[in-house]
Design an enzyme around this catalytic site. Structure first.
Site, PDB file in Angstrom:
ATOM      1  N   HIS A 267       0.263 -12.117   1.697  1.00 46.74           N
ATOM      2  CA  HIS A 267      -0.780 -11.343   1.016  1.00 46.74           C
ATOM      3  C   HIS A 267      -1.341 -12.097  -0.196  1.00 46.74           C
ATOM      4  CE1 HIS A 267      -1.941  -6.860   0.132  1.00 46.74           C
ATOM      5  NE2 HIS A 267      -2.972  -7.659   0.049  1.00 46.74           N
TER       6      HIS A 267
ATOM      7  N   SER B   5     -12.831  -5.378   1.932  1.00 49.35           N
ATOM      8  CA  SER B   5     -13.818  -4.782   1.019  1.00 49.35           C
ATOM      9  C   SER B   5     -15.244  -5.238   1.336  1.00 49.35           C
ATOM     10  CB  SER B   5     -13.473  -5.109  -0.435  1.00 49.35           C
ATOM     11  OG  SER B   5     -12.243  -4.547  -0.800  1.00 49.35           O
ATOM     12  N   PRO B   6     -15.658  -5.190   2.605  1.00 48.87           N
ATOM     13  CA  PRO B   6     -17.011  -5.634   2.956  1.00 48.87           C
ATOM     14  C   PRO B   6     -18.092  -4.695   2.427  1.00 48.87           C
ATOM     15  CG  PRO B   6     -15.987  -4.582   4.843  1.00 48.87           C
ATOM     16  CD  PRO B   6     -14.920  -4.702   3.792  1.00 48.87           C
ATOM     17  N   LEU B   7     -17.680  -3.506   1.971  1.00 45.21           N
ATOM     18  CA  LEU B   7     -18.626  -2.548   1.392  1.00 45.21           C
ATOM     19  C   LEU B   7     -18.507  -2.492  -0.128  1.00 45.21           C
ATOM     20  CD1 LEU B   7     -18.307   0.284   4.054  1.00 45.21           C
ATOM     21  CD2 LEU B   7     -20.258  -1.232   3.678  1.00 45.21           C
ATOM     22  N   GLY B   8     -18.014  -3.580  -0.718  1.00 48.04           N
ATOM     23  CA  GLY B   8     -17.923  -3.631  -2.167  1.00 48.04           C
ATOM     24  C   GLY B   8     -17.083  -2.513  -2.739  1.00 48.04           C
ATOM     25  N   ARG B   9     -15.956  -2.220  -2.076  1.00 50.05           N
ATOM     26  CA  ARG B   9     -15.036  -1.151  -2.492  1.00 50.05           C
ATOM     27  C   ARG B   9     -15.756   0.194  -2.592  1.00 50.05           C
ATOM     28  NH1 ARG B   9     -10.473  -3.954  -3.670  1.00 50.05           N
ATOM     29  NH2 ARG B   9     -10.801  -6.141  -4.127  1.00 50.05           N
ATOM     30  N   GLY B  10     -16.717   0.358  -1.696  1.00 52.54           N
ATOM     31  CA  GLY B  10     -17.427   1.624  -1.598  1.00 52.54           C
ATOM     32  C   GLY B  10     -18.741   1.667  -2.340  1.00 52.54           C
TER      33      GLY B  10
ATOM     34  N   TYR C 180       0.845  -1.189   0.000  1.00 52.09           N
ATOM     35  CA  TYR C 180       0.000   0.000   0.000  1.00 52.09           C
ATOM     36  C   TYR C 180       0.883   1.243   0.000  1.00 52.09           C
ATOM     37  CZ  TYR C 180      -3.534  -3.388   1.570  1.00 52.09           C
ATOM     38  OH  TYR C 180      -4.360  -4.481   1.688  1.00 52.09           O
TER      39      TYR C 180
END
Length: 344
Positions: A134, A213-218, A69
């Site tokens: 990773h 990404s539990p929010l679908g990458r936003g 990152y």
């Protein structure tokens, strides 16, 4: 829905690691997901530190980063933010690098050792709580990396071990060398492929599931309406088919269907989507990320939303796997996922 209620903790895996029931994914503070309102797209370091400090204030004891990152700058930012702070789970990762030819994965013993020394220095800690592979290097036996990781645990440089985007067979091989505390994988309403074999394998072996990404990458937050809402260099537009063209429009339509359900629960669509991940079990630890304190507070509040069986079924009916348009990565990076590993 907002709350100042602090997050409770529970064991993460079977080896002794503890975590708040929801962590914070730091990736978006250093590239990949860019801020449309900032010319460079990059979050200011001081602003990033403020977000992390607020997360800790709200009871988040689990921070997730990686050497890729930035690269490297995210670990440096996290290192500055945690100085003098107490965490239960400081997690970072090794293995990926990006070049002109696409992603490179290195699971050699030499790379494992170089990587951990770099991460320890950038994070300014003597021991990493949770160290992930990773991505799996499929050009060599996974045992090579895991023998090296086991040595790091024995030397006290790393406390617990994790793996990310590994197939069920790869998880079993690694776990046989040293117990895995956590498996990190993409899991949300619109990404559920791991439910077939990876998640059952983790549960059989007592491995905690860290959902990135539990929010679908936003997208599941409902904040995005068109491609113009993203910074032109945002990685979602560059490397993720779900955010492009007709796929994007079709996926937005799914999010629109969630709004009425969210209104009935007095929460946002994103909170409802995050509550769905929490509802999958006590062995699941979502790590949503955000650059803004407002959304951080919304995410923490989502951990306290309770869904009924009918709520869960209604969401799953909307996000039936056949309704989601596009792969989660372009073909070159899909080769690094558990799906590719399962085909070997």
């Amino acid at each position: 829905m907002t709350t100042t209620q602090s997050l409770p903790k529970r064991p993460l895996g079977k080896q002794g690691l503890v975590s708040s029931i929801q962590g914070y994914g730091c990736m978006g503070l250093s590239g990949f997901y860019l801020d449309k309102d900032v010319p460079t797209g990059q979050t200011d370091v001081e602003d990033g530190i403020k977000v992390i400090h607020r997360a800790i204030d709200l009871g988040v004891t689990h921070l997730d980063t990686s050497d890729i990152y930035g690269p490297y700058t995210n670990e440096e930012l996290v290192g500055k933010a945690i100085a003098g702070k107490k965490l239960d789970c400081l997690a970072t990762k090794f293995a990926i690098s990006f070049g002109a030819e696409g992603p490179t994965i290195d699971g050699s013993k030499e790379h494992v050792r170089r990587s951990v020394e770099g991460s320890l220095k950038r994070l300014n800690v003597k021991q990493i709580d949770l160290y992930y592979q990773h991505r799996v290097d499929r050009t060599r036996p996974i045992e090579e990396a895991w023998q090296a990781l086991k040595e790091l645990v024995n030397e006290g440089k790393v406390k617990y071990l994790g793996i990310s985007e590994a197939s069920a067979a790869e998880i079993r091989k690694a776990h046989a060398i040293h117990p895995i505390s956590a498996c990190q994988l993409e899991w949300s309403l619109w990404t559920r492929d791991a439910e077939a074999d990876v998640i059952p394998t983790c549960r059989e072996l007592g491995i905690a599931i860290v959902a990135y990404s539990p929010l679908g990458r936003g997208l599941l937050t409902g904040q995005y309406k068109s491609a113009s809402d993203f910074h032109k260099d945002d990685w979602r537009l560059q490397g993720q088919p779900r955010f492009r063209g007709e796929n994007f429009d079709k996926n937005l339509a799914l999010v629109d269907k969630v709004r009425a359900l969210a209104a009935a629960k007095n929460c946002t669509p994103g909170q409802l989507a995050l509550a769905w991940v929490h509802a999958q079990g006590d062995d699941v630890f979502p790590i949503p990320g955000t650059r803004r304190v407002k959304y951080l507070e919304e995410n923490v509040a989502a951990a306290h939303i309770k869904l009924t069986a009918d709520d869960k079924q209604a969401l799953e009916d909307i996000f039936d796997v056949k309704q989601v348009a596009g792969e989660r990565y372009d073909p070159d990076f899909m080769t690094t996922t558990h799906q590719s590993g399962a085909k070997r």
